[in-house]
Design an enzyme around this catalytic site. Structure first.
Site, mmCIF file in Angstrom:
data_model
loop_
_atom_site.group_PDB
_atom_site.id
_atom_site.type_symbol
_atom_site.label_atom_id
_atom_site.label_comp_id
_atom_site.label_asym_id
_atom_site.label_seq_id
_atom_site.Cartn_x
_atom_site.Cartn_y
_atom_site.Cartn_z
ATOM 1 N N GLU A 1 2.640 -22.737 -16.308
ATOM 2 C CA GLU A 1 2.204 -24.284 -16.749
ATOM 3 C C GLU A 1 2.124 -25.371 -15.417
ATOM 4 O O GLU A 1 1.391 -25.934 -15.432
ATOM 5 C CB GLU A 1 3.259 -25.005 -17.872
ATOM 6 C CG GLU A 1 2.780 -26.419 -18.053
ATOM 7 C CD GLU A 1 3.503 -26.854 -19.484
ATOM 8 O OE1 GLU A 1 3.130 -28.022 -20.099
ATOM 9 O OE2 GLU A 1 4.702 -26.349 -19.762
ATOM 10 N N HIS B 1 13.748 -26.786 -28.470
ATOM 11 C CA HIS B 1 12.196 -26.233 -29.074
ATOM 12 C C HIS B 1 12.114 -26.400 -30.404
ATOM 13 O O HIS B 1 12.796 -25.369 -31.239
ATOM 14 C CB HIS B 1 12.186 -25.005 -28.574
ATOM 15 C CG HIS B 1 10.522 -24.549 -28.544
ATOM 16 N ND1 HIS B 1 9.583 -25.328 -29.161
ATOM 17 C CD2 HIS B 1 9.845 -23.479 -27.981
ATOM 18 C CE1 HIS B 1 8.398 -24.708 -28.969
ATOM 19 N NE2 HIS B 1 8.528 -23.714 -28.229
ATOM 20 N N HIS C 1 4.901 -28.406 -21.953
ATOM 21 C CA HIS C 1 5.537 -27.578 -22.950
ATOM 22 C C HIS C 1 6.926 -27.198 -22.562
ATOM 23 O O HIS C 1 7.736 -27.191 -23.376
ATOM 24 C CB HIS C 1 4.782 -26.413 -23.055
ATOM 25 C CG HIS C 1 5.102 -25.358 -24.077
ATOM 26 N ND1 HIS C 1 5.253 -25.887 -25.525
ATOM 27 C CD2 HIS C 1 5.225 -24.104 -24.146
ATOM 28 C CE1 HIS C 1 5.483 -24.927 -26.419
ATOM 29 N NE2 HIS C 1 5.778 -23.776 -25.582
ATOM 30 N N LYS D 1 11.782 -31.109 -24.134
ATOM 31 C CA LYS D 1 12.580 -30.215 -24.572
ATOM 32 C C LYS D 1 13.854 -29.829 -24.170
ATOM 33 O O LYS D 1 14.865 -29.303 -24.641
ATOM 34 C CB LYS D 1 11.856 -28.838 -24.511
ATOM 35 C CG LYS D 1 10.657 -28.722 -25.453
ATOM 36 C CD LYS D 1 10.216 -27.243 -25.432
ATOM 37 C CE LYS D 1 8.760 -27.371 -26.359
ATOM 38 N NZ LYS D 1 7.674 -28.175 -25.696
ATOM 39 N N CYS E 1 4.023 -22.583 -31.950
ATOM 40 C CA CYS E 1 4.480 -23.687 -31.366
ATOM 41 C C CYS E 1 3.517 -24.609 -31.111
ATOM 42 O O CYS E 1 3.644 -26.191 -30.798
ATOM 43 C CB CYS E 1 5.510 -23.361 -30.146
ATOM 44 S SG CYS E 1 6.441 -21.998 -30.246
ATOM 45 N N PHE F 1 3.265 -18.686 -29.496
ATOM 46 C CA PHE F 1 3.198 -17.104 -29.364
ATOM 47 C C PHE F 1 1.745 -16.788 -30.054
ATOM 48 O O PHE F 1 1.439 -17.508 -30.883
ATOM 49 C CB PHE F 1 4.544 -16.686 -30.062
ATOM 50 C CG PHE F 1 5.496 -16.644 -29.571
ATOM 51 C CD1 PHE F 1 5.751 -16.986 -28.302
ATOM 52 C CD2 PHE F 1 6.769 -16.483 -30.254
ATOM 53 C CE1 PHE F 1 7.035 -16.826 -27.577
ATOM 54 C CE2 PHE F 1 7.986 -16.332 -29.584
ATOM 55 C CZ PHE F 1 8.214 -16.683 -28.402
#
Length: 417
Positions: free
Chosen positions: A316, A342, A305, A337, A165, A403
């Site tokens: 975060e 996403h 994110h 998002k 991502c 990831f």
């Protein structure tokens, strides 16, 4: 070392809430959710039956049918947005030094639909390998960048970044570095993804990563909300034309903003889960600030994110407090998002564009779908819930985490002559 300045002179967007930059920005300002029941295949037997698909997009409006058939959807999206960005940048290609103009693209997965289709067709046959001759060229993650370069004749640096991502944010950072080091004048950068497929939904379901709020998909992506339970898969692309400042000025280009810096780090913790204390997220933001030569108090906001996962949003938020301290309470934080879903490898580019537009218009897009505060997230932080907020913004950061523990952060700032 005398580093060159890098500016943004072109934008292109193809998202679940708008099929060009103007539509995308309007979708953000109106708090539109791109989530809806899946139309690409019968998802009735899947745990998750919705996604953020593109709406009203017909590739043949942009690319000849014969050529489009040679491309996976992720490449089609790349070509459409790169073309919009290049037209926005308004180059005279006959005067541009094409040897110093390149493409650095990002994709976390590449041609997933193509791979799925070819393997499925083989399994349904009699065991005789009859694969499409375009199978490999359509599938590989670097082909989008290659085709963009071919369309415009760009003979400079050309490669693809793959960091889940964080892919397109890494692409932007690489493009930024190549230009400021004097290795190129112009680079088309960004990312694309088209993972709303049987394999994509099924695979992320198996990981328990996706929201399963099938009864109310439009509110399923709810970053920082107490009842969030997974991300919503999206698709699309974002493209930015980065250009050396003096080069842009010399040709009278429209300049959106300046790229101030980029940061990278790794969690070195887990294949999918973030570091619980947000260590990698903290480091990537500090690295970005250091690269930009700025202090935390210089930053007006962060496009987080913010995927709407139980662990990620908490980690975060902790990292932001660690980096910005008391100043964090004066900033605008947001997660686009909540509207786009996403977009995996494309998300960094799309969210960077949202930051560029926020600088231009002086308004922060909202984080929609907030209903209940999470006691594990500091309630004094301003997440720009549910409505956009006007603000004189000079510096914004955009976070993307992938990831594998890949973290990337890019900083954009108003242009100073």
């Amino acid at each position: 070392m005398n580093l060159k300045r890098v500016v943004v002179t072109g934008l292109g967007a193809l998202t679940p809430i708008g099929n060009n930059v103007t539509e995308f920005w309007n979708g953000l300002m109106n708090g539109v959710s791109g989530a809806a029941p899946i139309t690409y295949f019968d998802a009735s037997n899947f745990k998750t039956q919705f996604a953020c698909e593109l709406k009203g997009f017909n590739v043949e409006d942009f690319i000849d049918r014969k050529e489009a058939r040679k491309m996976d959807r992720y490449t089609q999206y790349a070509m459409v947005t790169a073309t919009e960005a290049m037209e926005d940048a308004n180059f005279n290609l006959e005067k541009l030094n094409l040897d110093r103009a390149g493409v650095i693209w990002g994709s976390g997965i590449g041609g997933l639909q193509t791979f799925q289709d070819e393997v499925t067709n083989f399994n349904q046959g009699n065991g005789v390998p009859k694969f499409n001759p375009f199978f490999i060229p359509k599938m590989i993650a670097d082909i989008a960048g290659g085709l963009i370069s071919m369309k415009f004749g760009l003979r400079g640096p050309n490669f693809t970044t793959v960091s889940a991502c964080a892919s397109s944010t890494n692409a932007i950072i690489d493009a930024f570095n190549y230009i400021r080091l004097g290795m190129a004048d112009v680079i088309v950068t960004g990312g694309s993804e088209a993972a709303v497929t049987i394999a994509g939904i099924g695979g992320f379901n198996a990981m328990h990563a996706l929201s399963t709020r099938n009864d109310d998909p439009t509110t399923a992506s709810r970053p920082m909300d107490k009842d969030r339970e997974g991300f919503v898969l999206g698709e699309g692309a974002g493209a930015l034309v980065l250009e050396e400042y003096e080069h842009a000025v010399a040709r009278g280009a429209k300049i959106y903003c300046e790229i101030g810096g980029g940061g990278m780090s790794a969690d070195a913790h887990h294949i999918t889960a973030p570091h619980p204390e947000g260590l990698g997220a903290k480091n990537v933001m500090l690295n970005c600030l250091r690269d930009a030569g700025l202090q935390p108090t210089d930053v007006d906001g962060v496009n987080m994110h913010g995927t709407s996962t139980p662990l990620g949003d908490i980690a975060e938020s902790k990292a932001i407090l660690e980096v910005f301290g008391e100043h964090a309470y004066t900033m605008n934080l947001n997660s686009t998002k909540s509207m786009t879903g996403h977009l995996l490898g494309a998300t960094g580019a799309v969210e960077a564009i949202s930051c560029v537009l926020a600088l231009q218009h002086g308004i922060i897009p909202p984080t929609i779908n907030h209903f209940t505060d999470d006691e594990n997230i500091d309630p004094k932080l301003n997440f720009t819930f549910n409505k956009p907020q006007k603000r004189d913004v000079k510096v914004l950061m955009s976070n993307t985490f992938g990831f594998g523990g890949h973290n990337a952060c890019v900083l954009v700032k108003k242009i100073e002559n």
